[in-house]
Design a protein around this motif. Structure first.
Motif, PDB file in Angstrom:
ATOM      1  N   THR A 190      30.976  44.399  38.362  1.00  9.49           N
ATOM      2  CA  THR A 190      29.694  44.204  39.041  1.00  9.49           C
ATOM      3  C   THR A 190      29.154  42.813  38.729  1.00  9.49           C
ATOM      4  N   LEU A 191      29.540  41.842  39.575  1.00  6.47           N
ATOM      5  CA  LEU A 191      29.022  40.481  39.399  1.00  6.47           C
ATOM      6  C   LEU A 191      27.816  40.301  40.309  1.00  6.47           C
ATOM      7  N   PRO A 192      26.885  39.436  39.922  1.00  2.67           N
ATOM      8  CA  PRO A 192      25.692  39.255  40.738  1.00  2.67           C
ATOM      9  C   PRO A 192      26.030  38.796  42.171  1.00  2.67           C
ATOM     10  N   GLU A 193      25.219  39.221  43.130  1.00  6.04           N
ATOM     11  CA  GLU A 193      25.384  38.817  44.538  1.00  6.04           C
ATOM     12  C   GLU A 193      24.457  37.631  44.837  1.00  6.04           C
ATOM     13  N   PRO A 194      24.767  36.721  45.740  1.00  5.91           N
ATOM     14  CA  PRO A 194      26.050  36.636  46.414  1.00  5.91           C
ATOM     15  C   PRO A 194      27.093  36.054  45.457  1.00  5.91           C
ATOM     16  N   GLY A 195      28.210  36.721  45.398  1.00  2.00           N
ATOM     17  CA  GLY A 195      29.244  36.288  44.457  1.00  2.00           C
ATOM     18  C   GLY A 195      30.064  35.149  45.029  1.00  2.00           C
ATOM     19  N   LEU A 196      31.318  35.135  44.685  1.00  2.07           N
ATOM     20  CA  LEU A 196      32.195  34.056  45.151  1.00  2.07           C
ATOM     21  C   LEU A 196      33.148  34.596  46.201  1.00  2.07           C
ATOM     22  N   ASP A 197      33.468  33.749  47.155  1.00  5.48           N
ATOM     23  CA  ASP A 197      34.460  34.130  48.155  1.00  5.48           C
ATOM     24  C   ASP A 197      35.826  33.707  47.609  1.00  5.48           C
ATOM     25  N   PHE A 198      36.400  34.606  46.816  1.00  2.00           N
ATOM     26  CA  PHE A 198      37.618  34.242  46.078  1.00  2.00           C
ATOM     27  C   PHE A 198      38.791  33.882  46.988  1.00  2.00           C
ATOM     28  N   ALA A 199      38.810  34.511  48.191  1.00  2.00           N
ATOM     29  CA  ALA A 199      39.933  34.236  49.100  1.00  2.00           C
ATOM     30  C   ALA A 199      39.937  32.766  49.523  1.00  2.00           C
ATOM     31  N   GLN A 231      47.461  32.865  36.208  1.00  2.00           N
ATOM     32  CA  GLN A 231      48.451  33.941  36.147  1.00  2.00           C
ATOM     33  C   GLN A 231      47.986  35.198  36.877  1.00  2.00           C
ATOM     34  N   LEU A 232      46.741  35.571  36.720  1.00  2.00           N
ATOM     35  CA  LEU A 232      46.275  36.823  37.323  1.00  2.00           C
ATOM     36  C   LEU A 232      45.872  36.631  38.786  1.00  2.00           C
ATOM     37  N   ALA A 233      45.222  35.516  39.087  1.00  2.00           N
ATOM     38  CA  ALA A 233      44.637  35.357  40.419  1.00  2.00           C
ATOM     39  C   ALA A 233      45.358  34.310  41.266  1.00  2.00           C
ATOM     40  N   GLY A 234      46.273  33.558  40.670  1.00  2.00           N
ATOM     41  CA  GLY A 234      46.993  32.534  41.437  1.00  2.00           C
ATOM     42  C   GLY A 234      46.104  31.392  41.899  1.00  2.00           C
ATOM     43  N   ILE A 235      45.018  31.145  41.188  1.00  2.00           N
ATOM     44  CA  ILE A 235      44.128  30.034  41.547  1.00  2.00           C
ATOM     45  C   ILE A 235      44.403  28.863  40.605  1.00  2.00           C
ATOM     46  N   PRO A 236      44.739  27.689  41.149  1.00  2.00           N
ATOM     47  CA  PRO A 236      44.959  26.532  40.272  1.00  2.00           C
ATOM     48  C   PRO A 236      43.653  26.132  39.575  1.00  2.00           C
ATOM     49  N   THR A 251      35.144  36.835  27.335  1.00  2.00           N
ATOM     50  CA  THR A 251      35.039  38.145  27.984  1.00  2.00           C
ATOM     51  C   THR A 251      34.518  37.997  29.412  1.00  2.00           C
ATOM     52  N   THR A 252      33.484  37.189  29.581  1.00  2.00           N
ATOM     53  CA  THR A 252      32.921  36.964  30.917  1.00  2.00           C
ATOM     54  C   THR A 252      33.962  36.320  31.836  1.00  2.00           C
ATOM     55  N   LEU A 253      34.696  35.349  31.308  1.00  2.00           N
ATOM     56  CA  LEU A 253      35.718  34.674  32.107  1.00  2.00           C
ATOM     57  C   LEU A 253      36.875  35.619  32.443  1.00  2.00           C
ATOM     58  N   ALA A 254      37.207  36.509  31.525  1.00  2.00           N
ATOM     59  CA  ALA A 254      38.288  37.481  31.771  1.00  2.00           C
ATOM     60  C   ALA A 254      37.896  38.394  32.930  1.00  2.00           C
ATOM     61  N   ILE A 255      36.634  38.807  32.943  1.00  2.00           N
ATOM     62  CA  ILE A 255      36.151  39.686  34.011  1.00  2.00           C
ATOM     63  C   ILE A 255      36.172  38.940  35.349  1.00  2.00           C
ATOM     64  N   LEU A 256      35.758  37.700  35.321  1.00  2.00           N
ATOM     65  CA  LEU A 256      35.776  36.885  36.536  1.00  2.00           C
ATOM     66  C   LEU A 256      37.214  36.724  37.056  1.00  2.00           C
ATOM     67  N   ALA A 257      38.145  36.523  36.139  1.00  2.00           N
ATOM     68  CA  ALA A 257      39.554  36.365  36.531  1.00  2.00           C
ATOM     69  C   ALA A 257      40.086  37.664  37.142  1.00  2.00           C
ATOM     70  N   LEU A 258      39.677  38.798  36.584  1.00  2.00           N
ATOM     71  CA  LEU A 258      40.120  40.083  37.148  1.00  2.00           C
ATOM     72  C   LEU A 258      39.532  40.288  38.538  1.00  2.00           C
ATOM     73  N   GLN A 259      38.273  39.903  38.689  1.00  2.00           N
ATOM     74  CA  GLN A 259      37.675  40.066  40.004  1.00  2.00           C
ATOM     75  C   GLN A 259      38.364  39.165  41.034  1.00  2.00           C
ATOM     76  N   ALA A 260      38.706  37.971  40.614  1.00  2.00           N
ATOM     77  CA  ALA A 260      39.433  37.054  41.493  1.00  2.00           C
ATOM     78  C   ALA A 260      40.789  37.642  41.868  1.00  2.00           C
ATOM     79  N   ALA A 261      41.470  38.219  40.896  1.00  2.00           N
ATOM     80  CA  ALA A 261      42.793  38.804  41.136  1.00  2.00           C
ATOM     81  C   ALA A 261      42.684  39.954  42.135  1.00  2.00           C
ATOM     82  N   GLN A 262      41.631  40.752  41.975  1.00  2.00           N
ATOM     83  CA  GLN A 262      41.427  41.880  42.879  1.00  2.00           C
ATOM     84  C   GLN A 262      41.124  41.385  44.300  1.00  2.00           C
ATOM     85  N   ALA A 263      40.207  40.429  44.397  1.00  2.00           N
ATOM     86  CA  ALA A 263      39.798  39.932  45.713  1.00  2.00           C
ATOM     87  C   ALA A 263      40.949  39.256  46.444  1.00  2.00           C
ATOM     88  N   ARG A 264      41.877  38.691  45.707  1.00  2.00           N
ATOM     89  CA  ARG A 264      43.010  38.008  46.337  1.00  2.00           C
ATOM     90  C   ARG A 264      44.231  38.902  46.478  1.00  2.00           C
TER      91      ARG A 264
END
Ligand code: F6R
Length: 364
Positions: free
Chosen positions: A36-45, A71-76, A164-177
């Motif tokens: 649950t990240l604050p809205e409007p979040g990031l358009d990870f795609a 590694q998780l989200a494929g974002i350089p 921890t915050t960055l790990a969660i962000l990376a997981l959300q990016a991985a999910q969105a992508r």
């Protein structure tokens, strides 16, 4: 208020399981199934790259996050220290999201880098501890790390909460992508939620760390080694140690050892190797053997399996609980902090107010 501890740093190290729990509760829903990240979040795609900028310990948190986002989200990801970034004035492509990490939110170089990115980056995200700080206020998306007030000059709980915050962000990016299945995500979230308990177990190595620190305090130079996402942890261990014990400490990526620093190794130089038993462990063992063959005293921080595979010849071992390799950088911050703290105690230096340092660097 030190709450009965001798130093703020000791209190802040001990507090990590509790504050981490709070940060996790903020970013993961109550049944542990969604971020649950604050809205409007990031358009990870749409993100083409992250440009991460910070100083000191916060910079090392960025270096860890680079492994996660890639590694998780494929974002350089590019990572820069703020004082270099701001004067290099790098070109910024429109698909770049700028990400600033700062405990205080007032670090002059980081703030200047943020202002440089305004109007250039697609979005400005910050990972901050002080929500009313300049960096938080000037970001499109400020993400609080919820570590609570950090008073010790050497950053401890802010680092693990940043990670921890960055790990969660990376997981959300991985999910969105679409880079992670629902089952994998659920698994990672469960591991994250178990982290406070695992950190509590790690705090139990304090007496061992304190005993070894009496020996480390006699050293003039100390080397830290790590591979992959443990390399930034080696950097953090060395920074913490030099800040508060004033012992010269340097960190290298384990594979760099033979490209120069091995020339420093002899029986007077402790070499602290941070290496959970992961996919790269065998390579680290061979680096350790190179150190031991030159008389270097290896202090291995690893788990049970790693200790068994490392074999004989290490000077000492600090045993960490086993953990998902993804989260090892957060866990291994604890022994790094404890070694620095107890080495400083053994040397009798001022732990909370080390010489020449300020908690918040608001001038360049
Ligand atoms: C190290 C330490 C410093 C800070 C750095 C950035 O223990 O505390 O290296 O991490 O000065 O400060 P913030 O995070 O406030 O921007």
């Amino acid at each position: 208020d030190k709450a009965g501890y001798k130093h703020f740093m000791a209190k802040e190290i001990a507090e990590q399981p509790t504050v981490l729990q709070g940060a996790l509760a903020h970013y993961i829903n109550h049944d542990g199934t969604a971020i649950t990240l604050p809205e409007p979040g990031l358009d990870f795609a749409k993100i083409e790259r992250f440009s991460m900028v910070a100083c000191g310990t916060a910079f090392y948190a960025c270096l860890v996050a680079k492994y996660w986002f890639e590694q998780l989200a494929g974002i350089p990801v590019e990572v820069d220290v703020a004082s270099e970034f701001r004067y290099r004035e790098p070109p910024v492509t429109p698909g770049t999201v700028a990400l600033f990490v700062s405990q205080s939110g007032e670090t002059a170089d980081t703030l200047a880098a943020l202002r440089y990115m305004e109007g250039k980056a697609a979005k400005i995200v910050s990972v901050v501890n002080v929500p009313e700080s300049s960096i938080a206020r000037e970001s499109d998306l400020p993400l609080p790390i919820l570590a609570g007030t950090e008073i010790g000059v050497a950053s401890t709980k802010a680092f693990t909460c940043q990670l921890t915050t960055l790990a969660i962000l990376a997981l959300q990016a991985a999910q969105a992508r679409g880079r992670i299945t629902d089952a994998e995500l659920a698994d990672k979230l469960a591991n994250l939620r178990a982290l406070p308990g695992v950190l509590n177990l790690a705090l139990a190595v304090e007496s061992k760390a304190s005993e070894l620190s009496r020996k480390l305090a006699e050293a003039r130079d100390i080397l830290f080694l790590g591979r992959g996402a443990m390399y930034p942890l080696a950097l953090e261990g060395a920074l913490k140690l030099k800040e508060i014990s004033y012992i010269h400490a340097e960190a290298y990526a384990s594979g760099e050892l033979k490209h120069g620093p091995i020339a420093l190794v002899d029986k007077h130089v402790p070499v602290i190797v941070m290496a959970p038993r992961d996919a790269l462990f065998d390579k680290t063992v061979s680096n350790m053997q190179e150190v031991m063959a030159r008389g270097g005293k290896v202090l291995l921080i690893t788990d049970q399996k790693g200790a068994a595979e490392a074999g004989d010849g290490v000077w000492n071992t600090i045993l960490m609980p086993e953990i998902d390799p993804f989260l090892a950088p957060i866990l291994y911050a604890v022994p790094a902090q404890l070694l620095a703290y107890h080495t400083a105690i053994a040397k009798g230096t001022d732990v909370d107010q080390p010489r020449n340092l300020a908690k918040s660097v608001t001038v360049e």
